[in-house]
Design an enzyme around this catalytic site. Structure first.
Site, PDB file in Angstrom:
ATOM      1  N   CYS A 159      36.899  42.589  12.053  1.00 24.86           N
ATOM      2  CA  CYS A 159      36.174  43.180  10.929  1.00 24.86           C
ATOM      3  C   CYS A 159      35.410  42.131  10.123  1.00 24.86           C
ATOM      4  O   CYS A 159      35.826  40.989  10.025  1.00 24.86           O
ATOM      5  CB  CYS A 159      37.157  43.846   9.981  1.00 24.86           C
ATOM      6  SG  CYS A 159      38.131  45.124  10.728  1.00 24.86           S
ATOM      7  N   ARG A 185      31.341  38.633  16.034  1.00 28.50           N
ATOM      8  CA  ARG A 185      32.792  38.586  15.872  1.00 28.50           C
ATOM      9  C   ARG A 185      33.495  39.745  16.555  1.00 28.50           C
ATOM     10  O   ARG A 185      34.710  39.755  16.668  1.00 28.50           O
ATOM     11  CB  ARG A 185      33.132  38.586  14.379  1.00 28.50           C
ATOM     12  CG  ARG A 185      32.564  37.392  13.654  1.00 28.50           C
ATOM     13  CD  ARG A 185      32.661  37.566  12.171  1.00 28.50           C
ATOM     14  NE  ARG A 185      34.028  37.445  11.726  1.00 28.50           N
ATOM     15  CZ  ARG A 185      34.551  36.334  11.229  1.00 28.50           C
ATOM     16  NH1 ARG A 185      33.802  35.271  11.108  1.00 28.50           N
ATOM     17  NH2 ARG A 185      35.794  36.279  10.840  1.00 28.50           N
ATOM     18  N   TRP A 197      36.667  46.579  13.348  1.00 25.57           N
ATOM     19  CA  TRP A 197      37.327  46.391  14.640  1.00 25.57           C
ATOM     20  C   TRP A 197      38.622  47.168  14.524  1.00 25.57           C
ATOM     21  O   TRP A 197      39.518  46.802  13.757  1.00 25.57           O
ATOM     22  CB  TRP A 197      37.570  44.906  14.874  1.00 25.57           C
ATOM     23  CG  TRP A 197      38.057  44.543  16.229  1.00 25.57           C
ATOM     24  CD1 TRP A 197      37.304  44.333  17.351  1.00 25.57           C
ATOM     25  CD2 TRP A 197      39.420  44.309  16.620  1.00 25.57           C
ATOM     26  NE1 TRP A 197      38.115  43.987  18.409  1.00 25.57           N
ATOM     27  CE2 TRP A 197      39.413  43.956  17.981  1.00 25.57           C
ATOM     28  CE3 TRP A 197      40.648  44.347  15.958  1.00 25.57           C
ATOM     29  CZ2 TRP A 197      40.566  43.661  18.709  1.00 25.57           C
ATOM     30  CZ3 TRP A 197      41.806  44.054  16.672  1.00 25.57           C
ATOM     31  CH2 TRP A 197      41.752  43.714  18.025  1.00 25.57           C
ATOM     32  N   ASN A 255      39.210  44.234   5.388  1.00 27.54           N
ATOM     33  CA  ASN A 255      39.599  43.523   6.615  1.00 27.54           C
ATOM     34  C   ASN A 255      41.089  43.267   6.523  1.00 27.54           C
ATOM     35  O   ASN A 255      41.584  42.931   5.448  1.00 27.54           O
ATOM     36  CB  ASN A 255      38.915  42.153   6.717  1.00 27.54           C
ATOM     37  CG  ASN A 255      37.422  42.262   6.929  1.00 27.54           C
ATOM     38  OD1 ASN A 255      36.895  43.345   7.107  1.00 27.54           O
ATOM     39  ND2 ASN A 255      36.751  41.123   6.890  1.00 27.54           N
ATOM     40  N   GLY A 256      41.773  43.360   7.654  1.00 26.58           N
ATOM     41  CA  GLY A 256      43.205  43.056   7.651  1.00 26.58           C
ATOM     42  C   GLY A 256      44.034  44.287   7.905  1.00 26.58           C
ATOM     43  O   GLY A 256      43.511  45.332   8.331  1.00 26.58           O
ATOM     44  N   GLU A 276      42.523  27.693  31.212  1.00 30.12           N
ATOM     45  CA  GLU A 276      41.335  27.962  30.404  1.00 30.12           C
ATOM     46  C   GLU A 276      40.223  28.563  31.279  1.00 30.12           C
ATOM     47  O   GLU A 276      39.534  29.496  30.859  1.00 30.12           O
ATOM     48  CB  GLU A 276      40.883  26.661  29.714  1.00 30.12           C
ATOM     49  CG  GLU A 276      39.607  26.721  28.911  1.00 30.12           C
ATOM     50  CD  GLU A 276      39.611  27.757  27.799  1.00 30.12           C
ATOM     51  OE1 GLU A 276      40.654  28.336  27.487  1.00 30.12           O
ATOM     52  OE2 GLU A 276      38.518  28.028  27.264  1.00 30.12           O
ATOM     53  N   LYS A 310      38.539  32.238  30.657  1.00 36.62           N
ATOM     54  CA  LYS A 310      37.093  32.444  30.481  1.00 36.62           C
ATOM     55  C   LYS A 310      36.627  33.580  31.379  1.00 36.62           C
ATOM     56  O   LYS A 310      35.890  34.468  30.965  1.00 36.62           O
ATOM     57  CB  LYS A 310      36.269  31.190  30.824  1.00 36.62           C
ATOM     58  CG  LYS A 310      36.295  30.039  29.869  1.00 36.62           C
ATOM     59  CD  LYS A 310      35.633  30.300  28.542  1.00 36.62           C
ATOM     60  CE  LYS A 310      36.527  30.943  27.549  1.00 36.62           C
ATOM     61  NZ  LYS A 310      37.341  30.184  26.701  1.00 36.62           N
ATOM     62  N   GLU A 352      37.965  37.078  30.235  1.00 35.87           N
ATOM     63  CA  GLU A 352      37.384  37.547  28.976  1.00 35.87           C
ATOM     64  C   GLU A 352      36.011  38.171  29.132  1.00 35.87           C
ATOM     65  O   GLU A 352      35.713  39.190  28.534  1.00 35.87           O
ATOM     66  CB  GLU A 352      37.189  36.363  28.020  1.00 35.87           C
ATOM     67  CG  GLU A 352      38.409  35.846  27.379  1.00 35.87           C
ATOM     68  CD  GLU A 352      38.050  34.719  26.416  1.00 35.87           C
ATOM     69  OE1 GLU A 352      37.586  33.674  26.881  1.00 35.87           O
ATOM     70  OE2 GLU A 352      38.214  34.917  25.212  1.00 35.87           O
ATOM     71  N   HIS A 364      55.885  28.937  44.686  1.00 37.39           N
ATOM     72  CA  HIS A 364      57.095  29.613  44.221  1.00 37.39           C
ATOM     73  C   HIS A 364      56.829  31.087  43.950  1.00 37.39           C
ATOM     74  O   HIS A 364      57.598  31.733  43.250  1.00 37.39           O
ATOM     75  CB  HIS A 364      57.637  28.902  42.978  1.00 37.39           C
ATOM     76  CG  HIS A 364      58.012  27.479  43.255  1.00 37.39           C
ATOM     77  ND1 HIS A 364      59.128  27.141  43.976  1.00 37.39           N
ATOM     78  CD2 HIS A 364      57.384  26.321  42.971  1.00 37.39           C
ATOM     79  CE1 HIS A 364      59.181  25.822  44.090  1.00 37.39           C
ATOM     80  NE2 HIS A 364      58.124  25.301  43.493  1.00 37.39           N
ATOM     81  N   LYS A 388      35.929  37.548  17.761  1.00 40.62           N
ATOM     82  CA  LYS A 388      35.786  36.097  17.689  1.00 40.62           C
ATOM     83  C   LYS A 388      36.872  35.460  16.835  1.00 40.62           C
ATOM     84  O   LYS A 388      37.390  34.416  17.156  1.00 40.62           O
ATOM     85  CB  LYS A 388      34.393  35.765  17.132  1.00 40.62           C
ATOM     86  CG  LYS A 388      34.100  34.276  17.068  1.00 40.62           C
ATOM     87  CD  LYS A 388      34.030  33.668  18.457  1.00 40.62           C
ATOM     88  CE  LYS A 388      33.926  32.174  18.449  1.00 40.62           C
ATOM     89  NZ  LYS A 388      34.311  31.596  19.744  1.00 40.62           N
TER      90      LYS A 388
HETATM   91  C1  F6R Z   1      38.968  32.490  24.076  1.00 44.75           C
HETATM   92  C2  F6R Z   1      39.019  32.487  22.631  1.00 44.75           C
HETATM   93  C3  F6R Z   1      40.289  32.857  21.980  1.00 44.75           C
HETATM   94  C4  F6R Z   1      40.549  31.941  20.781  1.00 44.75           C
HETATM   95  C5  F6R Z   1      41.799  32.405  20.013  1.00 44.75           C
HETATM   96  C6  F6R Z   1      42.125  31.461  18.889  1.00 44.75           C
HETATM   97  O1  F6R Z   1      37.710  32.182  24.560  1.00 44.75           O
HETATM   98  O2  F6R Z   1      38.055  32.211  21.980  1.00 44.75           O
HETATM   99  O3  F6R Z   1      41.362  32.831  22.870  1.00 44.75           O
HETATM  100  O4  F6R Z   1      40.721  30.649  21.254  1.00 44.75           O
HETATM  101  O5  F6R Z   1      41.579  33.678  19.513  1.00 44.75           O
HETATM  102  O6  F6R Z   1      41.037  31.366  18.012  1.00 44.75           O
HETATM  103  P1  F6R Z   1      40.890  30.162  16.997  1.00 44.75           P
HETATM  104  O7  F6R Z   1      40.685  28.936  17.812  1.00 44.75           O
HETATM  105  O8  F6R Z   1      39.715  30.521  16.168  1.00 44.75           O
HETATM  106  O9  F6R Z   1      42.170  30.090  16.233  1.00 44.75           O
END
Ligand code: F6R
Length: 614
Positions: A2, A27, A75, A101-102, A487, A491, A494, A510, A609
């Site tokens: 949000c 976001r 959101w 928000n929240g 990672e 990627k 996502e 395993h 985001k």
């Molecule tokens: C993946 C991604 C998320 C953030 C996670 C933590 O591409 O962006 O997994 O890494 O939500 O976010 P921050 O780093 O903002 O605490």
């Protein structure tokens, strides 16, 4: 997640708020809305499901007059994404409009009590409960609106950033926050309000960060005032934030993610600038140097983070253990905060977060502070909640990251962690002069090596075409590159929605090896580190089971190229810096596969985001 924007001044509020909402789009959200108070005091609320552009179309021909208003991107947390659950929410009388928000955790109890007092609700949201609670308190006690907000918020359990306007009063916005970001931008005779300072940076560089459990009163012609939930007058601390608008735009790239991948030579440079002496290779990191005694005497370092930042923390853990010989734990912030963890006063908790607003990481920080540990932040967003809640820290300085999938923040975080490990290791005497020089030189060379690695972009785009069909992927790596494999898999998941798993290469046999067949591509990180030969054996194991292999190898590798189906070459770097270079082809692979699949790369489904709710 949000987003909130608010405005009070002399400009046309609707167009300014809509522009602000567009800037917040990255976001992640599912509906948008706006509340405007016309000069005559009429409160107009418009909201709808879908993109901000839907809202813009919906506003066509409507009364959007006014120089005061609040707006929101939602959101969904409570109730499906639809027009009714979208914000702003009106109180039962229609006199108050609120964006939130929240999450209000005790909203059910509050809702039941309000229902008994004659309130009915249109939406399924916790936010509508809050606006009605404020109205109930004001009407039943006869107090003014600020006091009603204060009393209502004292009853609330949970996290919130809110903004509120009312019928008949185009001269005031009331805002408040707890564990959810909110900043006020100061203009000349005007106020801007936002959950993300970057979204209003084109209007002002002067910001006031609303503190936790504080209410801000923005009134036309009056000084900004804040009051705590305990009814004490707050202190107004104006901070400068320097950001350029171009950092918030795509700059000719089709997506923010691609722009941010290609920015990495510069962002790594920004991250190390002023911190490594070009001539001597000496590394200095103020936040660490200023607290060196704590680091030298630390019983343990605990990294807390989520998602990509957690992957970077795993690498940070390897770096600190190896170069500083300090025991390290790496924790998911969401688990740590609820696990009743053992935290010693001589522990150091390192909170890693791009946004600096992730709710779980913020809660882990507050838990660690309460336990008396020294808390160090590694953040990107300057002035963010985590940056402010920690005792000290180091910014990664990679500029705003807009693409939902984190790229340049990951490489920036690992770069800062490498510098940290060098600074501490040097003072502890646990890193040899030779290793120190190799790694600090390696850091200085990273921007050029990054440029080199980006040249594989086209080759990866071609490769991505071949693998767009796959439904599952496995990513393998060892040592420093085991987290890189995690990672890489994250990627891909996502942004392409392809299932992908990361494993330590040796762990494969395993269990996960059962999955290998010609339909399951395996991405193996096989750079020439001290386990290179072992990784080569793992590749053989996959090959002999009919698996298809994409290998990330060092330039000039001739072993793996003979057994892998496809090889992507990267320039050699010191082993501990390898994740910074290797992650780039993995970012590009995920990006191009997602593009070929027609995915919304910058705003993948269901993702946000900045995850400001638990
Ligand atoms: C993946 C991604 C998320 C953030 C996670 C933590 O591409 O962006 O997994 O890494 O939500 O976010 P921050 O780093 O903002 O605490």
């Amino acid at each position: 997640m949000c987003g909130i924007v608010g405005y009070l001044g002399s400009r046309d509020a609707a167009s300014l708020l809509l522009k602000g909402l567009h800037r917040l789009e990255y976001r992640g959200y599912d509906s948008a809305g706006i509340a405007l108070v016309s000069p005559a005091g009429k409160l107009n609320v418009y909201k709808c499901c879908g993109k901000v552009s839907n809202l813009e179309e919906f506003l066509d021909g409507k009364d959007i007059s006014g120089t005061t208003g609040i707006a929101h991107t939602r959101w969904a947390t409570h109730g499906v994404p639809d027009n009714t659950n979208a914000h702003p929410h009106l109180s039962q009388s229609g006199r108050l409009a609120l964006v939130h928000n929240g999450i209000i955790e005790n909203y059910r109890i509050l809702k039941d009590a309000l229902t008994e007092s004659g309130f009915s609700f249109k939406s399924d949201t916790d936010s509508e409960v809050l606006v009605n609670l404020i109205e109930y308190i004001r009407d039943s006690s006869g107090c003014d609106l600020t006091e009603a907000v204060r009393l209502a918020l004292r009853k609330v359990i949970g996290a919130y950033a809110i903004a509120l306007v009312e019928t008949g009063n185009p001269d005031r916005i009331i805002a408040a926050r707890k564990s959810s970001p909110l900043v006020i931008g100061l203009g000349k005779d005007e106020y801007f309000l936002c959950s993300d300072a970057a979204s209003i940076i084109e209007y002002t560089n002067d910001f006031v960060y609303v503190n936790d459990e504080e209410i801000a009163i923005l009134e036309r012609g009056k000084q900004l005032r804040t009051v705590t939930l305990d009814n004490e007058e707050g202190h107004i601390d104006i901070r400068k934030l320097e950001l350029s608008i171009s950092q918030l735009e795509k700059g000719g790239y089709p997506h923010f993610m691609l722009k941010e991948i290609h920015e990495q030579p510069r962002t790594i440079n920004d991250c190390i600038r002023g911190r490594i002496n070009q001539a001597t290779g000496e590394v200095s990191l103020t936040g660490v140097l200023d607290n060196m005694d704590r680091f030298l005497n630390a019983r343990r370092i605990i990294f807390v983070a989520c998602g990509t930042s957690w992957h970077a923390s795993l690498i940070g853990g390897y770096l600190i253990e190896s170069l500083c010989r300090i025991p390290v734990d790496v924790e998911y912030a969401s688990e740590f905060r609820y696990r009743n963890p053992v935290i010693y006063k001589d522990d150091i908790v390192v909170a890693v977060s791009q946004s600096g607003e992730t709710a779980d990481t913020l809660a882990a920080v507050s838990l660690a502070c309460k336990a008396g540990a020294f808390v160090f932040g590694i953040c990107n967003a300057v002035g963010s909640s985590i940056a402010r809640a920690t005792d000290s820290g180091a910014y990664i300085h990679v500029g705003p990251e807009i693409g939902v999938a984190s790229t340049k923040a990951f490489t920036g975080q690992v770069t800062v962690m490498a510098m940290m490990a060098l600074v501490i290791g040097r003072r502890k005497g646990t890193v040899s002069n030779e290793d120190y020089d190799i790694i600090s030189r390696g850091l200085l060379e990273l921007p050029e090596k990054m440029k080199e690695v980006l040249k594989v972009s086209e080759r990866i785009a071609d490769l991505a075409k071949i693998f767009t069909y796959a439904h599952n992927f496995i990513y393998l790596g060892r040592g420093y590159n085991y987290p890189t494999a995690l990672e890489g898999a994250l990627k891909l998941k996502e942004i392409s929605y392809i299932h992908a798993e990361g494993y330590p290469a040796a762990e494969m046999k395993h269990g996960a090896i059962a999955l290998i067949d010609a339909e399951m591509p395996t991405v193996v990180i096989a750079t020439r580190d001290h386990t290179y030969d072992k990784t080569v054996s793992n590749i053989e194991e996959i090959r002999s089971r009919g698996g298809r292999i994409i290998a990330i190898v060092e330039q000039g590798d001739d072993k793996v190229s003979r057994i892998a189906d496809h090889c992507i070459e990267v320039p050699p770097v010191p082993e501990c810096l390898s994740p910074i270079i290797v992650s780039v082809p993995l970012q590009l692979l995920a990006y191009y596969i997602a593009v070929y699949k027609g995915r919304d790369v910058d705003q993948p489904r269901n993702l946000a985001k900045s995850v400001t709710v638990e």
